[in-house]
Write an enzyme that holds these catalytic residues in place. Sequence first.
Site, PDB file in Angstrom:
ATOM      1  N   ASP A  98       8.190  -0.723 -25.083  1.00  0.00           N
ATOM      2  CA  ASP A  98       6.976  -0.978 -24.495  1.00  0.00           C
ATOM      3  C   ASP A  98       7.096  -2.192 -23.508  1.00  0.00           C
ATOM      4  O   ASP A  98       7.960  -3.326 -24.045  1.00  0.00           O
ATOM      5  CB  ASP A  98       5.910  -1.175 -25.460  1.00  0.00           C
ATOM      6  N   ASP A 194       2.757  -1.122 -20.294  1.00  0.00           N
ATOM      7  CA  ASP A 194       1.290  -1.192 -20.891  1.00  0.00           C
ATOM      8  C   ASP A 194       0.382  -1.596 -19.598  1.00  0.00           C
ATOM      9  O   ASP A 194       0.773  -2.521 -19.063  1.00  0.00           O
ATOM     10  CB  ASP A 194       1.247  -2.525 -21.941  1.00  0.00           C
ATOM     11  N   GLU A 236       1.284   3.273 -18.044  1.00  0.00           N
ATOM     12  CA  GLU A 236      -0.158   3.423 -18.410  1.00  0.00           C
ATOM     13  C   GLU A 236      -0.969   3.122 -17.696  1.00  0.00           C
ATOM     14  O   GLU A 236      -1.303   1.855 -17.137  1.00  0.00           O
ATOM     15  CB  GLU A 236      -0.163   2.595 -20.035  1.00  0.00           C
ATOM     16  N   HIS A 310      -1.350   5.737 -29.967  1.00  0.00           N
ATOM     17  CA  HIS A 310      -1.978   4.676 -30.963  1.00  0.00           C
ATOM     18  C   HIS A 310      -3.203   4.283 -30.564  1.00  0.00           C
ATOM     19  O   HIS A 310      -3.870   3.488 -31.292  1.00  0.00           O
ATOM     20  CB  HIS A 310      -0.863   3.593 -30.759  1.00  0.00           C
ATOM     21  N   ASP A 311      -3.799   4.324 -29.507  1.00  0.00           N
ATOM     22  CA  ASP A 311      -5.111   4.116 -29.267  1.00  0.00           C
ATOM     23  C   ASP A 311      -6.235   5.082 -29.036  1.00  0.00           C
ATOM     24  O   ASP A 311      -7.341   4.930 -28.951  1.00  0.00           O
ATOM     25  CB  ASP A 311      -5.191   3.606 -27.558  1.00  0.00           C
TER      26      ASP A 311
HETATM   27  O1  TEU Z   1      -4.240  -0.141 -23.962  1.00  0.00           O
HETATM   28  C1  TEU Z   1      -5.111  -0.423 -22.748  1.00  0.00           C
HETATM   29  C2  TEU Z   1      -6.174  -0.093 -22.907  1.00  0.00           C
HETATM   30  O2  TEU Z   1      -7.101  -0.458 -22.035  1.00  0.00           O
HETATM   31  C3  TEU Z   1      -6.755   0.253 -24.337  1.00  0.00           C
HETATM   32  O3  TEU Z   1      -6.778  -0.728 -25.003  1.00  0.00           O
HETATM   33  C4  TEU Z   1      -7.831   1.114 -24.303  1.00  0.00           C
HETATM   34  O4  TEU Z   1      -8.743   0.908 -23.085  1.00  0.00           O
HETATM   35  C5  TEU Z   1      -8.387   0.831 -25.306  1.00  0.00           C
HETATM   36  O5  TEU Z   1      -7.490   1.526 -26.559  1.00  0.00           O
HETATM   37  C6  TEU Z   1      -9.718   1.568 -25.456  1.00  0.00           C
HETATM   38  O6  TEU Z   1     -10.190   1.598 -26.800  1.00  0.00           O
HETATM   39  C7  TEU Z   1      -2.956  -0.988 -24.103  1.00  0.00           C
HETATM   40  C8  TEU Z   1      -2.267  -0.630 -25.578  1.00  0.00           C
HETATM   41  O7  TEU Z   1      -1.927   0.787 -25.502  1.00  0.00           O
HETATM   42  C9  TEU Z   1      -3.129  -1.151 -26.349  1.00  0.00           C
HETATM   43  O8  TEU Z   1      -2.641  -0.657 -27.769  1.00  0.00           O
HETATM   44  C10 TEU Z   1      -3.436  -2.525 -26.403  1.00  0.00           C
HETATM   45  O9  TEU Z   1      -4.194  -2.916 -27.074  1.00  0.00           O
HETATM   46  C11 TEU Z   1      -3.669  -2.799 -24.706  1.00  0.00           C
HETATM   47  O10 TEU Z   1      -3.045  -2.120 -23.740  1.00  0.00           O
HETATM   48  C12 TEU Z   1      -3.546  -4.589 -24.720  1.00  0.00           C
HETATM   49  O11 TEU Z   1      -2.202  -4.699 -24.497  1.00  0.00           O
END
Ligand code: TEU
Length: 540
Positions: A98, A194, A236, A310-311
């Site tokens: 990442d 990210d 992403e 994971h989100d």
């Molecule tokens: O996620 C980007 C992001 O915008 C997400 O947080 C998404 O919008 C959110 O899950 C909606 O609920 C990335 C990573 O994948 C995430 O785990 C991080 O928290 C975020 O960036 C910040 O680095």
Amino acid sequence: MEGKWWHSSVVYQVYPKSFQDSNGDGIGDIEGIIARVPYLKQLGIDVIWLNPVFQSPDVDNGYDISDYYEVNPQYGSLADVERLFEVCRSHGIKVIMDLVVNHVSDQHAWFQDALKGEESPYFDYFIWSKEDTGLKSVFGGSAWEYVPSLDLYYLHNFAVEQPDLNWENESMRQAIYDMMNFWIDKGIAGFRMDVIDLIGKQPFEGIMENGPKLHDYLQEMSAATFKDKDLLTVGETWGATLDNALLYSDPERHELSMIFQFEQIGLDEVPGKSKWDLRTLNFMQLKSVFSKWQYALNDNGWNSLFWNNHDLPRIVSRWGNDGEYREKSAKMLAILLHGMKGTPYIYQGEEIGMTNAYFDDFDDYLDIEAQNLIKERLANGYDKEAVLKSLQTKGRDNARTPMQWNDGAYAGFTEGTPWMKVNPNYKVINVASALEDSNSVFYTYQQLIEARKNHRVIRFGKFNEIDKENPHVFAYTRSDASEEVLVVCNFFNHKARVTTQMDDLADYEVIVHNDVEVKFEKDELFLEPYEAMMLIKYKK
Ligand code: TEU
Ligand code: CA
């Protein structure tokens, strides 16, 4: 088409904190991942995407990095990570890491120094404002945090503890490229980037995604780091559109291998509102969005294929059926996705059909986003049940419960007390029982990965949607000069049928199927609830 290695790869995402604990402290670690490499080999994947393992106060589970060059001791040491690379290499598996460069942790030395004020060489690595301009953080509340000693606000798109980096600053950019080269030299096969579409932000113009210099920065980054290194880079990009997807992934432009676009994954959300505001998924829209992306990148550029990360909530709970048809629908979703053109990503546990957590106690939701939501919504008079329902449906914790390895204590994840509750269904849903059952979801994933390796047409064949108007079935072909693959998926918990363009079905052989026999009669294909198949025809 000339293939790059990642055109033929299947990626498996490991969320280290919840994958496998090796020392009984209840937290997954590098040693635990090493122990499970043979399992991943058995599944057949080619690449691991490792979520952040860098030094971090862990406010956002590693997405708040305080030192890019050190490993968080809860996961192990730099030497352990290098050993993981080595063990993976000996199993023919590559590792991508990442890259979190939109922001750092507020504990990062750069930010700590910047807090001294304008005389700090790092002050300009961050974004400062004399006032709160009203921008909102993704995790709730203002995106500006006041620093009394400076009488200034700093920008944080995410948690207060995640100050945004200022990409306008050239020496900051150079420091990031140096860090990327450090990891490239350690032998990693690429980066998952990210929220990379935020780096061109112009906060004072209210522009966050897709800022004017985004693609310039990516080209500069590429030239300074991975351009001639044959790596996999995946951005992403929540703000991706068809047009800018081609900007990112057109090989001539030397930006990224591919992006994660989120258009289909947001279809059950009310447009323009938050991810918590749900509407029923419109299946016809899902079909058309998938097809649109497949057609657009048929000839140039490249897609990533994913249901989970994971989100996101677990797909079988979201758009499948995690009750009676759990295995059937999990397999259907796998077949639907893995037949398409692009690089498939499997999120840990997806391959055994793990489900949402459905915790009913606020205290079991550990994610900062969840905790902020609970505070904010309860303070705004939302009903407790409604907030709980939102978290059970869309909370990020759903995907983050410990990996379910067996039916022993804590699902075999740890011998201590897990940092996060294990999903109580681990007695039934776990790797050990999946491996024992030749009909399990695991083997469907294994077959799909194998099929992609065996058939060039699955990697590179042209996508064509068929039976477009069918309200229950998603069907498409993939074809090249010598083969044609046909994928047919009943998305619903009732019978369905396909009537068009099926007249030569007798010529096809089954590659993957989640039912016992193909029921084909008088030009009609009859499908059981959630039945899905991938068939192949060899052209004469
Ligand atoms: O996620 C980007 C992001 O915008 C997400 O947080 C998404 O919008 C959110 O899950 C909606 O609920 C990335 C990573 O994948 C995430 O785990 C991080 O928290 C975020 O960036 C910040 O680095
Ligand atoms: Ca541990």
